[in-house]
Design a protein around this motif. Structure first.
Motif, PDB file in Angstrom:
ATOM      1  N   ALA A   4      16.451 -82.294  -3.364  1.00  0.00           N
ATOM      2  CA  ALA A   4      17.473 -81.656  -4.192  1.00  0.00           C
ATOM      3  C   ALA A   4      16.870 -80.844  -5.334  1.00  0.00           C
ATOM      4  O   ALA A   4      17.543 -79.998  -5.912  1.00  0.00           O
ATOM      5  CB  ALA A   4      18.421 -82.715  -4.764  1.00  0.00           C
ATOM      6  N   LEU A   5      15.602 -81.105  -5.650  1.00  0.00           N
ATOM      7  CA  LEU A   5      14.966 -80.443  -6.791  1.00  0.00           C
ATOM      8  C   LEU A   5      13.879 -79.492  -6.315  1.00  0.00           C
ATOM      9  O   LEU A   5      12.917 -79.901  -5.678  1.00  0.00           O
ATOM     10  CB  LEU A   5      14.362 -81.493  -7.728  1.00  0.00           C
ATOM     11  N   LYS A   6      14.039 -78.222  -6.622  1.00  0.00           N
ATOM     12  CA  LYS A   6      13.057 -77.218  -6.221  1.00  0.00           C
ATOM     13  C   LYS A   6      11.833 -77.279  -7.140  1.00  0.00           C
ATOM     14  O   LYS A   6      11.924 -77.689  -8.299  1.00  0.00           O
ATOM     15  CB  LYS A   6      13.680 -75.827  -6.253  1.00  0.00           C
ATOM     16  N   LEU A   7      10.702 -76.839  -6.619  1.00  0.00           N
ATOM     17  CA  LEU A   7       9.472 -76.863  -7.391  1.00  0.00           C
ATOM     18  C   LEU A   7       9.589 -75.988  -8.635  1.00  0.00           C
ATOM     19  O   LEU A   7       9.061 -76.339  -9.697  1.00  0.00           O
ATOM     20  CB  LEU A   7       8.296 -76.409  -6.526  1.00  0.00           C
ATOM     21  N   SER A   8      10.283 -74.876  -8.530  1.00  0.00           N
ATOM     22  CA  SER A   8      10.438 -73.987  -9.684  1.00  0.00           C
ATOM     23  C   SER A   8      11.182 -74.684 -10.816  1.00  0.00           C
ATOM     24  O   SER A   8      10.840 -74.531 -11.994  1.00  0.00           O
ATOM     25  CB  SER A   8      11.181 -72.714  -9.269  1.00  0.00           C
ATOM     26  N   VAL A  56       1.951 -83.375  -2.231  1.00  0.00           N
ATOM     27  CA  VAL A  56       2.705 -82.269  -1.645  1.00  0.00           C
ATOM     28  C   VAL A  56       4.049 -82.170  -2.351  1.00  0.00           C
ATOM     29  O   VAL A  56       4.392 -82.999  -3.191  1.00  0.00           O
ATOM     30  CB  VAL A  56       2.907 -82.480  -0.124  1.00  0.00           C
ATOM     31  N   HIS A  57       4.810 -81.148  -1.973  1.00  0.00           N
ATOM     32  CA  HIS A  57       6.182 -81.058  -2.488  1.00  0.00           C
ATOM     33  C   HIS A  57       7.139 -80.703  -1.364  1.00  0.00           C
ATOM     34  O   HIS A  57       6.993 -79.662  -0.713  1.00  0.00           O
ATOM     35  CB  HIS A  57       6.316 -80.016  -3.600  1.00  0.00           C
ATOM     36  N   TRP A 109      -1.173 -76.324  -7.172  1.00  0.00           N
ATOM     37  CA  TRP A 109      -1.517 -76.894  -8.469  1.00  0.00           C
ATOM     38  C   TRP A 109      -0.340 -77.574  -9.148  1.00  0.00           C
ATOM     39  O   TRP A 109      -0.484 -78.672  -9.705  1.00  0.00           O
ATOM     40  CB  TRP A 109      -2.078 -75.798  -9.370  1.00  0.00           C
ATOM     41  N   CYS A 110       0.830 -76.951  -9.111  1.00  0.00           N
ATOM     42  CA  CYS A 110       1.978 -77.474  -9.862  1.00  0.00           C
ATOM     43  C   CYS A 110       2.390 -78.890  -9.454  1.00  0.00           C
ATOM     44  O   CYS A 110       2.614 -79.740 -10.328  1.00  0.00           O
ATOM     45  CB  CYS A 110       3.167 -76.517  -9.752  1.00  0.00           C
ATOM     46  N   PRO A 111       2.522 -79.199  -8.152  1.00  0.00           N
ATOM     47  CA  PRO A 111       2.907 -80.578  -7.801  1.00  0.00           C
ATOM     48  C   PRO A 111       1.941 -81.625  -8.336  1.00  0.00           C
ATOM     49  O   PRO A 111       2.364 -82.661  -8.862  1.00  0.00           O
ATOM     50  CB  PRO A 111       2.923 -80.556  -6.266  1.00  0.00           C
ATOM     51  N   LEU A 112       0.643 -81.355  -8.229  1.00  0.00           N
ATOM     52  CA  LEU A 112      -0.344 -82.314  -8.722  1.00  0.00           C
ATOM     53  C   LEU A 112      -0.255 -82.450 -10.235  1.00  0.00           C
ATOM     54  O   LEU A 112      -0.281 -83.566 -10.771  1.00  0.00           O
ATOM     55  CB  LEU A 112      -1.748 -81.885  -8.304  1.00  0.00           C
ATOM     56  N   ALA A 113      -0.145 -81.332 -10.935  1.00  0.00           N
ATOM     57  CA  ALA A 113      -0.064 -81.375 -12.401  1.00  0.00           C
ATOM     58  C   ALA A 113       1.173 -82.145 -12.857  1.00  0.00           C
ATOM     59  O   ALA A 113       1.107 -82.971 -13.780  1.00  0.00           O
ATOM     60  CB  ALA A 113      -0.048 -79.958 -12.961  1.00  0.00           C
ATOM     61  N   ILE A 114       2.299 -81.878 -12.215  1.00  0.00           N
ATOM     62  CA  ILE A 114       3.543 -82.552 -12.609  1.00  0.00           C
ATOM     63  C   ILE A 114       3.476 -84.047 -12.329  1.00  0.00           C
ATOM     64  O   ILE A 114       3.873 -84.870 -13.165  1.00  0.00           O
ATOM     65  CB  ILE A 114       4.750 -81.912 -11.882  1.00  0.00           C
ATOM     66  N   VAL A 115       2.964 -84.422 -11.170  1.00  0.00           N
ATOM     67  CA  VAL A 115       2.845 -85.843 -10.844  1.00  0.00           C
ATOM     68  C   VAL A 115       1.931 -86.542 -11.846  1.00  0.00           C
ATOM     69  O   VAL A 115       2.215 -87.653 -12.301  1.00  0.00           O
ATOM     70  CB  VAL A 115       2.327 -86.037  -9.399  1.00  0.00           C
ATOM     71  N   ARG A 116       0.809 -85.910 -12.201  1.00  0.00           N
ATOM     72  CA  ARG A 116      -0.097 -86.498 -13.194  1.00  0.00           C
ATOM     73  C   ARG A 116       0.636 -86.762 -14.512  1.00  0.00           C
ATOM     74  O   ARG A 116       0.471 -87.818 -15.136  1.00  0.00           O
ATOM     75  CB  ARG A 116      -1.266 -85.554 -13.463  1.00  0.00           C
ATOM     76  N   ILE A 117       1.420 -85.809 -14.947  1.00  0.00           N
ATOM     77  CA  ILE A 117       2.124 -85.936 -16.221  1.00  0.00           C
ATOM     78  C   ILE A 117       3.161 -87.049 -16.154  1.00  0.00           C
ATOM     79  O   ILE A 117       3.255 -87.892 -17.053  1.00  0.00           O
ATOM     80  CB  ILE A 117       2.779 -84.586 -16.586  1.00  0.00           C
ATOM     81  N   LEU A 118       3.946 -87.077 -15.083  1.00  0.00           N
ATOM     82  CA  LEU A 118       4.981 -88.102 -14.950  1.00  0.00           C
ATOM     83  C   LEU A 118       4.379 -89.501 -14.913  1.00  0.00           C
ATOM     84  O   LEU A 118       4.959 -90.450 -15.449  1.00  0.00           O
ATOM     85  CB  LEU A 118       5.805 -87.850 -13.686  1.00  0.00           C
TER      86      LEU A 118
END
Length: 292
Positions: A92-96, A41-42, A134-143
């Motif tokens: 403090a950090l927005k998903l965008s 989630v985000h 999709w974005c939260p999962l993709a970003i977490v995978r990359i990190l």
């Protein structure tokens, strides 16, 4: 998401479906509570959690004496992962901003304030909703797969949301009492205008992760890493102990659920498909403009 397939659940339509409501909501509840399925989630908060819990309850049982309130577990919040890497506070950090920084693309926010009670939903509304998932999962995978964060650190961040034993102000504690920086002078706060803007320099719409160009290497080198002076376990235990999976059996199962995040080939395929889709979109857009 299941094996690369994302699905939207329309609770309004589900509640109008008669006998299908019970079966549909039971499936959703079992997914949310399944100990072997990681939920990403985000920036979830108490209000969003309560809305989801009420949505999963059958309409006929919503006002019963003791409805079964669904929990989300095991869950990983991108706002916590991102804050740890960026040395700031969750929220403090927005998903965008995270999307721009790590995926090098902008999120289209045009449908954010549209009418979500009107049916049928527009294709652009469905696209926006899927993007939020999709974005939260993709970003977490990359990190994770590119080793900006370690497996043992991710395991410490796995939480359970929605438990009746959790204090009502758990979201305020998570955002206000947790800080992942030893230097408070450089910490973003919630609603800081900088939180919604990408702050990392790099080429737009380019895969800077699976690329050995000088620019890509410089991009990866400049990425912030977690503060080595911060004790992650202590920071979370002191602020939000009721959210953490302290039961050893639960923690062990949850740890297994996080392993796929570190699978580098999966992250690489995600990135390749993202930029291929973007380039295809831009090509078709340019062709359409030429024809017009």
């Amino acid at each position: 998401v299941y094996e690369g397939t994302f699905a939207l659940v329309d609770f309004l339509r589900l509640e109008e479906s008669g006998d299908h409501e019970r079966a549909g909501k039971d499936v959703i509840r079992r997914i949310l509570e399944a100990p072997q399925i990681l939920k990403v989630v985000h920036d979830i908060d108490n209000t969003a959690m309560q809305v989801l819990q009420r949505g999963v309850i059958l309409q006929a049982e919503l006002h019963s004496v003791s409805p079964h309130w669904t929990t989300i577990s095991p869950a990983l919040d991108l706002s916590v992962v991102g804050a740890f890497i960026r040395r700031t506070r969750p929220g403090a950090l927005k998903l965008s901003g995270l999307t721009f920084d790590f995926l090098r693309l902008e999120m289209c926010m045009a449908e954010a304030l549209s009418n979500w009670e009107r049916r049928p939903l527009r294709q652009t509304q469905r696209h926006y909703a899927l993007t939020l998932a999709w974005c939260p999962l993709a970003i977490v995978r990359i990190l994770c797969s590119f080793k900006l964060i370690a497996p043992e650190e991710v395991r410490l961040m796995v939480m359970r949301f929605g438990s009746p034993s959790v204090p009502q102000g758990w979201d305020r504690d998570l955002r206000g009492r947790v800080c992942f920086s030893s230097d408070m002078s450089n910490v973003l706060v919630q609603d800081d205008p900088l939180g919604g803007f990408g702050g990392i320099q790099g080429a737009y719409a380019e895969n800077l992760w699976d690329n050995e160009s000088e620019e890509a290497q410089q991009f990866r080198q400049n990425l912030t890493r977690p503060d080595p002076k911060v004790d992650l376990r202590s920071a979370l235990l002191q602020a939000v102990p009721s959210l953490l999976l302290t039961n050893q059996a639960d923690a062990t199962i949850a740890a297994s659920a996080t392993e796929d995040l570190f699978h580098h080939p999966t992250a690489s395929r995600t990135l390749a498909s993202l930029y291929a889709a973007y380039k295809d979109f831009m090509t078709r857009k340019a062709q359409g403009e030429e024809e017009a």
